[in-house]
Each structure stands twice: as structure tokens, then as C-alpha cells.
Design an enzyme around this catalytic site. Structure first.
Site, short mmCIF file in Angstrom:
data_model
loop_
_atom_site.label_atom_id
_atom_site.label_comp_id
_atom_site.label_asym_id
_atom_site.label_seq_id
_atom_site.Cartn_x
_atom_site.Cartn_y
_atom_site.Cartn_z
N GLY A 269 -8.92 -2.96 -9.84
CA GLY A 269 -9.10 -4.20 -9.09
C GLY A 269 -7.82 -4.98 -8.88
O GLY A 269 -7.84 -6.04 -8.24
N SER B 247 -1.69 -4.83 -5.60
CA SER B 247 -0.68 -5.79 -5.12
C SER B 247 -0.77 -7.08 -5.92
O SER B 247 0.25 -7.69 -6.25
CB SER B 247 -0.91 -6.10 -3.63
OG SER B 247 -0.82 -4.92 -2.87
N TYR C 282 -1.45 -15.67 -15.47
CA TYR C 282 -0.39 -14.65 -15.59
C TYR C 282 0.52 -14.92 -16.79
O TYR C 282 1.20 -14.02 -17.29
CB TYR C 282 0.41 -14.55 -14.28
CG TYR C 282 1.35 -15.71 -14.01
CD1 TYR C 282 2.66 -15.64 -14.45
CD2 TYR C 282 0.93 -16.85 -13.32
CE1 TYR C 282 3.54 -16.69 -14.21
CE2 TYR C 282 1.79 -17.89 -13.08
CZ TYR C 282 3.11 -17.82 -13.53
OH TYR C 282 3.97 -18.85 -13.30
N ASN D 226 11.55 -4.86 -9.63
CA ASN D 226 12.65 -5.16 -8.71
C ASN D 226 13.70 -4.06 -8.74
O ASN D 226 14.25 -3.66 -7.71
CB ASN D 226 13.32 -6.50 -9.08
CG ASN D 226 12.51 -7.70 -8.61
OD1 ASN D 226 11.68 -7.57 -7.72
ND2 ASN D 226 12.76 -8.85 -9.22
N ARG E 161 16.34 29.42 14.79
CA ARG E 161 15.25 29.68 15.74
C ARG E 161 15.77 29.87 17.16
O ARG E 161 16.54 29.05 17.67
CB ARG E 161 14.27 28.50 15.70
CG ARG E 161 13.13 28.58 16.69
CD ARG E 161 12.16 29.69 16.33
NE ARG E 161 11.01 29.68 17.21
CZ ARG E 161 10.12 30.65 17.26
NH1 ARG E 161 10.26 31.72 16.47
NH2 ARG E 161 9.09 30.58 18.07
N GLY F 10 8.24 23.41 15.00
CA GLY F 10 7.15 23.86 15.87
C GLY F 10 5.91 24.18 15.04
O GLY F 10 5.66 23.55 14.02
N GLU G 225 4.97 0.84 -6.30
CA GLU G 225 5.99 -0.17 -6.67
C GLU G 225 6.08 -1.28 -5.61
O GLU G 225 7.17 -1.76 -5.28
CB GLU G 225 7.34 0.49 -6.97
CG GLU G 225 7.21 1.43 -8.16
CD GLU G 225 8.51 1.69 -8.88
OE1 GLU G 225 9.41 0.84 -8.84
OE2 GLU G 225 8.59 2.75 -9.52
N THR H 143 3.60 -2.38 -2.03
CA THR H 143 3.40 -1.82 -0.69
C THR H 143 4.45 -2.42 0.27
O THR H 143 5.11 -3.41 -0.05
CB THR H 143 1.99 -2.17 -0.14
OG1 THR H 143 1.92 -3.59 0.00
CG2 THR H 143 0.89 -1.68 -1.07
N SER H 144 4.51 -1.83 1.46
CA SER H 144 5.48 -2.34 2.45
C SER H 144 5.22 -3.81 2.77
O SER H 144 6.17 -4.58 2.95
CB SER H 144 5.42 -1.48 3.72
OG SER H 144 6.04 -0.24 3.45
C1 LIG Z 1 0.64 8.17 -6.58
C2 LIG Z 1 0.64 6.78 -7.17
C3 LIG Z 1 1.38 6.54 -8.31
C4 LIG Z 1 1.36 5.25 -8.90
N1 LIG Z 1 2.03 5.04 -10.07
C5 LIG Z 1 1.86 3.85 -10.73
C6 LIG Z 1 2.39 3.67 -12.04
O1 LIG Z 1 3.05 4.55 -12.60
N2 LIG Z 1 2.14 2.50 -12.67
C7 LIG Z 1 1.41 1.50 -12.09
O2 LIG Z 1 1.22 0.46 -12.73
N3 LIG Z 1 0.91 1.64 -10.84
C8 LIG Z 1 1.10 2.79 -10.15
N4 LIG Z 1 0.57 2.97 -8.89
C9 LIG Z 1 -0.19 1.87 -8.27
C10 LIG Z 1 0.50 1.26 -7.08
O3 LIG Z 1 1.58 0.48 -7.50
C11 LIG Z 1 -0.55 0.48 -6.26
O4 LIG Z 1 -1.38 1.45 -5.64
C12 LIG Z 1 0.08 -0.43 -5.26
O5 LIG Z 1 0.72 -1.51 -5.88
C13 LIG Z 1 -0.95 -0.99 -4.26
O6 LIG Z 1 -2.08 -1.50 -4.89
P1 LIG Z 1 -3.53 -1.06 -4.40
O7 LIG Z 1 -3.55 0.43 -4.34
O8 LIG Z 1 -4.52 -1.72 -5.27
O9 LIG Z 1 -3.64 -1.59 -2.93
P2 LIG Z 1 -4.05 -3.08 -2.49
O10 LIG Z 1 -3.26 -4.07 -3.24
O11 LIG Z 1 -5.53 -3.20 -2.52
O12 LIG Z 1 -3.56 -3.09 -0.98
C14 LIG Z 1 -4.34 -2.57 0.10
C15 LIG Z 1 -3.66 -3.00 1.40
O13 LIG Z 1 -3.68 -4.43 1.50
C16 LIG Z 1 -2.37 -4.95 1.66
N5 LIG Z 1 -2.25 -6.24 0.99
C17 LIG Z 1 -2.69 -6.59 -0.25
N6 LIG Z 1 -2.39 -7.87 -0.51
C18 LIG Z 1 -1.73 -8.34 0.57
C19 LIG Z 1 -1.15 -9.60 0.92
N7 LIG Z 1 -1.13 -10.63 0.09
N8 LIG Z 1 -0.57 -9.71 2.15
C20 LIG Z 1 -0.55 -8.69 3.00
N9 LIG Z 1 -1.08 -7.48 2.73
C21 LIG Z 1 -1.66 -7.31 1.54
C22 LIG Z 1 -1.46 -3.88 1.07
O14 LIG Z 1 -0.16 -3.96 1.62
C23 LIG Z 1 -2.19 -2.61 1.46
O15 LIG Z 1 -1.84 -2.25 2.76
C24 LIG Z 1 0.61 4.22 -8.28
C25 LIG Z 1 -0.11 4.48 -7.10
C26 LIG Z 1 -0.12 5.75 -6.56
C27 LIG Z 1 -0.94 6.00 -5.31
#
Ligand SMILES: Cc1cc2nc3c(=O)[nH]c(=O)nc-3n(C[C@H](O)[C@H](O)[C@H](O)COP(=O)(O)OP(=O)(O)OC[C@H]3O[C@@H](n4cnc5c(N)ncnc54)[C@H](O)[C@@H]3O)c2cc1C
Length: 391
Positions: free
Chosen positions: A140, A143, A189, A251, A279, A350, A374, A376-377
């Protein structure tokens, strides 16, 4: 890779390497090409990273690159860590992330926030034979990581942890976990605390492994904590200051992911160049067609820009200068480049590029993770916007 000699008393180009960096980077590249490459396809298919290759990482000092020598590490720089991640990821992004998590997140947190006893206890193991994992995310809270539900209740001088973590890289191989739990939920937090957890602690279990699109050989698992008793001496930093450790390690970790993505882009470009030479169509090499030459030129341009951004953020960090905005920019940009360049590499191959008999489709699958973990974008854009808007 081009290295330029720096004239005396002039600031060197970002891609200029010291002799030590050059030798280090060359040795990791040779190792990746000779020792990892033959196993990449099979590890991807089997979704399993070979244990003997992880042992080689330890033997070569790649699992504790910037850990001081007094704790058994290689005593290198953050920049060297970035070089290693780039070189490994040019061959296999799963290899890159195993080394990335160990160095930029786990070792880094212990070196910076661990006390002397914790450093002496953990770092020599992390340098010699123990894989580390970093457990922040939950089902849950991704981000919004600080909305975590895992609790740490103080009991008789110890903490008792209950909850679940999700998506934990290296979990299957790890002996030591840096895990975040909230020790005071009322404080929000400001209750988040970082714990060191041994994999054999009663009440701690590694759960289901994810079946993923990319970086398949890198394990990603759930963690389960049920009345898991952790002694107080396993708290890293101060109780309630785990949020700061999480923010600051991530960071830095982001520069590692930028390097992983820059390496991946470089690796797929190298394959595309070789194939374009080989090729033949219409009686000549496809690299003679201007359309292909210009595509390769644009891909090279992307790779050059990506590497420079990753290097710049790493050099800033090593110099003790502010780097958070540059790290977010590098991660954002390098993950875009990785996806774009690997996708174009498939097109240059190709129909063959669309099959698993050739390496480029894997680079593209692997590239997708760069925009997700680490931060998302969107989260990177938020950091950049905060920095430029002065918030
Ligand atoms: C292969 C893999 C390895 C990983 N390894 C680790 C690890 O070693 N340790 C660890 O702790 N975690 C790990 N993660 C977790 C990873 O860091 C999270 O998946 C990531 O931070 C995104 O969280 P979420 O998947 O819950 O997506 P969500 O937070 O639910 O995001 C879903 C979408 O909503 C967007 N979004 C969410 N909030 C906002 C906002 N405020 N404004 C705009 N857009 C928003 C996001 O950009 C995304 O596009 C891993 C994930 C994967 C897939």
C-alpha cells in the site's frame, strides 16, 4: 568508450577517468563480458542469478566498493561504484542492480548512520560474503513510502516487528536486510525507524518471488514479519529518524539507477552497431544506409548525454556538493534513454530483434524498471520541480 587526457590545471571533462578509475572500469568490463555474458540468456529465462557469479562479485571487491578498507571494503569512491554498475549493466542490468542495491543503499546507510559496533559487525560480512537488501516499499505504500503499515513495538528493550514488505530486490540471496518500520505511528513519518535484520531471525520470512517483465534474474520478493523480535542495538541511526536515512540513501541510489540505465543503453547500442555492420540487404551492409546511420548517431547522442548526466551527479556527490536535483534529472533522463535506445536497437535488428535468439529484446524489457523503482519518473519530476521552484 572515449577517455580524454586532462591537461594539467584544467577541470577535466566529465568522461575523463583517472588512471585508477580507468583500470577499475576496464577490469569490470572485461569481467562482465567474459564471465557474466555467457550466462545472461539462461539466467533471464530461469529468473535466477547464478550464485557463483555473486561470489565473483565479492571476490573482485564489487560488493563493497566505497566501504573503507578498515571494514574490509575496497576503499573506493562513489564514482567507481557508478562505473561498476554501468559496466555490469551494459551486459546485464540484473547484475547491475544486485551490485547497486548492496553498495548505494545498504552499505551506504551502514557507513553513514551505523555506529562503530554496527559497522564492525556488518561491513566486513557485506564485503566478503553476505548479500544485503533494502526494504522500504509495501503493497500500500510505494511512492508514498512513509505511509508504511509495518510496525515496530518497543518491548522490554527490544522491538517487535509486524507487517509485510513488497518488491524487495536481492531478498532471495540476502543475509542482511535494512528494513524500515514505524516505531511511533502517532508521530507519522517521524516514527519511521531503520532496523538491521538477519535473514534467520525468528518471525522473519522471505515470501513470494515476483515473476517479472525485466531484470528477471534479480530476485524481487515479499517479506513477512510476524512478531519478529529485533534487539535495540540493531537500530540504525536514531529511533524515528529512519525517514531521513531512507530519503538520503535513495537520493544517492538514484545515481546508481541512472548508471544502470546508461549502461543498459550503451550495451544495446553496441549490439545495434555490430549488427548494422554485419547485416546485408540490397547487396550492402545496412550500416551504409543513411537512415540506419542517422538512427545509430541519435542513439549514440542519447547514450553520451545519459552517461554525462550520471557521471556529473556522481562527481558532485564525491565532491561533497549538492547533487539531489542532478541525481533526479540523471535517473529520469537515463531511464528514458534506456527505453528509447533499446527499442531502436530492436528495430535495427529487424525481425531478429523481436526474438529471444538475439539479445536486444531483453535490454528493452530490462529498461522499463528504470522509470519505476527508487522513485517513479513522476517522483523525479516532483524533486526537480521543487528544486527549480525553490521549495
Ligand atoms: C523490480 C522492482 C524492484 C524493487 N526493489 C525495491 C527494493 O529493493 N526495495 C524497496 O523498498 N522497494 C523496491 N521496489 C519498489 C519500488 O520502489 C516501487 O514500486 C516504486 O516506488 C513505485 O511504487 P508503487 O509500485 O507502489 O507505485 P505507485 O506509488 O502506486 O504509483 C503508481 C503510479 O502513480 C504515480 N504517482 C503516485 N503518486 C503520485 C503523485 N503524488 N504525483 C504524481 N504521480 C504519482 C506513479 O508515478 C506511478 O506512475 C521495487 C519495485 C520493483 C518493480
Amino acid at each position: 568508450m572515449t577517455d580524454y587526457a586532462a591537461p594539467a590545471n584544467k577541470a577535466p571533462a566529465l568522461t575523463t577517468h583517472s588512471d585508477e578509475e580507468r583500470m577499475f572500469g576496464d577490469s569490470v568490463r572485461t569481467f562482465a563480458r567474459q564471465t557474466i555474458k555467457p550466462h545472461v540468456r539462461e539466467m533471464d529465462q530461469q529468473a535466477e542469478f547464478r550464485r557463483e557469479l555473486i561470489e565473483e562479485f565479492f571476490r573482485l571487491g564489487l560488493m563493497a566498493i566505497a566501504v573503507p578498507e578498515e571494514y574490509g571494503g575496497s576503499g573506493g569512491t562513489f564514482f567507481q561504484t557508478i562505473l561498476a554498475i554501468e559496466e555490469l549493466s551494459a551486459v546485464d542490468a540484473s547484475a547491475g542492480v544486485i551490485v547497486d542495491v548492496q553498495n548505494t543503499l545498504v552499505n551506504n546507510a551502514i557507513v553513514r548512520w551505523g555506529d562503530e559496533t554496527q559497522r564492525k559487525r556488518c561491513l566486513p560480512r557485506l564485503a566478503a560474503d553476505t548479500v544485503g537488501a533494502y526494504a522500504l516499499s509495501e503493497a500500500g505504500s510505494g511512492s508514498d513510502a512513509f505511509a508504511m503499515a509495518t510496525r515496530a513495538d518497543s518491548r522490554g528493550g527490544d522491538f517487535v516487528l509486524n507487517g509485510r514488505k513488497l518488491w524487495i530486490t536481492n531478498a532471495k540471496e540476502a543475509g542482511l536486510f535494512l528494513l524500515f518500520a514505524n516505531a511511533n505511528p502517532e508521530a507519522g513519518y517521524r516514527g519511521i525507524t531503520a532496523f538491521l535484520i538477519e535473514s534467520n531471525t525468528p518471525g522473519f520470512k522471505v515470501g513470494r518471488k515476483e515473476d517479472k517483465l525485466g531484470i528477471r534474474a534479480s530476485s524481487t520478493c515479499e517479506l513477512l514479519l510476524e512478531d519478529c523480535r529485533i534487539p535495540r542495538e540493531n537500530v540504525i541511526g536514531e529511533i524515528g529518524k529512519g525517514y531521513k536515512i531512507a530519503i538520503e540513501t535513495l537520493n544517492e541510489g538514484r545515481i546508481g539507477i541512472a548508471a544502470q540505465m546508461a549502461g543498459l543503453a550503451r550495451g544495446s547500442l553496441d549490439h545495434a552497431i555490430s549488427y548494422a555492420h554485419e547485416r546485408k540487404q540490397f547487396g550492402k551492409s545496412i550500416s551504409d544506409f543513411q537512415a540506419i546511420r542517422f538512427q545509430l548517431a541519435e542513439m549514440a547522442l542519447d547514450v553520451e548525454a545519459a552517461r554525462n548526466m550520471a557521471y556529473n551527479a556522481a562527481r558532485l556527490k564525491d565532491a561533497g556538493s549538492p547533487f539531489v536535483k542532478e541525481a533526479a534529472m540523471a535517473k529520469y533522463f537515463c531511464s528514458q534513454v534506456a527505453e528509447r535506445v533499446s527499442s531502436r536497437a530492436i528495430e535495427i535488428f529487424g525481425g531478429y530483434g523481436f526474438t529471444k535468439d538475439y539479445p536486444v529484446e531483453k535490454y528493452w524489457r530490462d529498461s522499463k524498471i528504470g522509470k519505476i523503482y527508487e522513485g517513479t519518473s513522476n517522483m523525479q519530476l516532483q524533486t526537480i520541480a521543487n528544486a527549480i521552484l525553490g521549495k
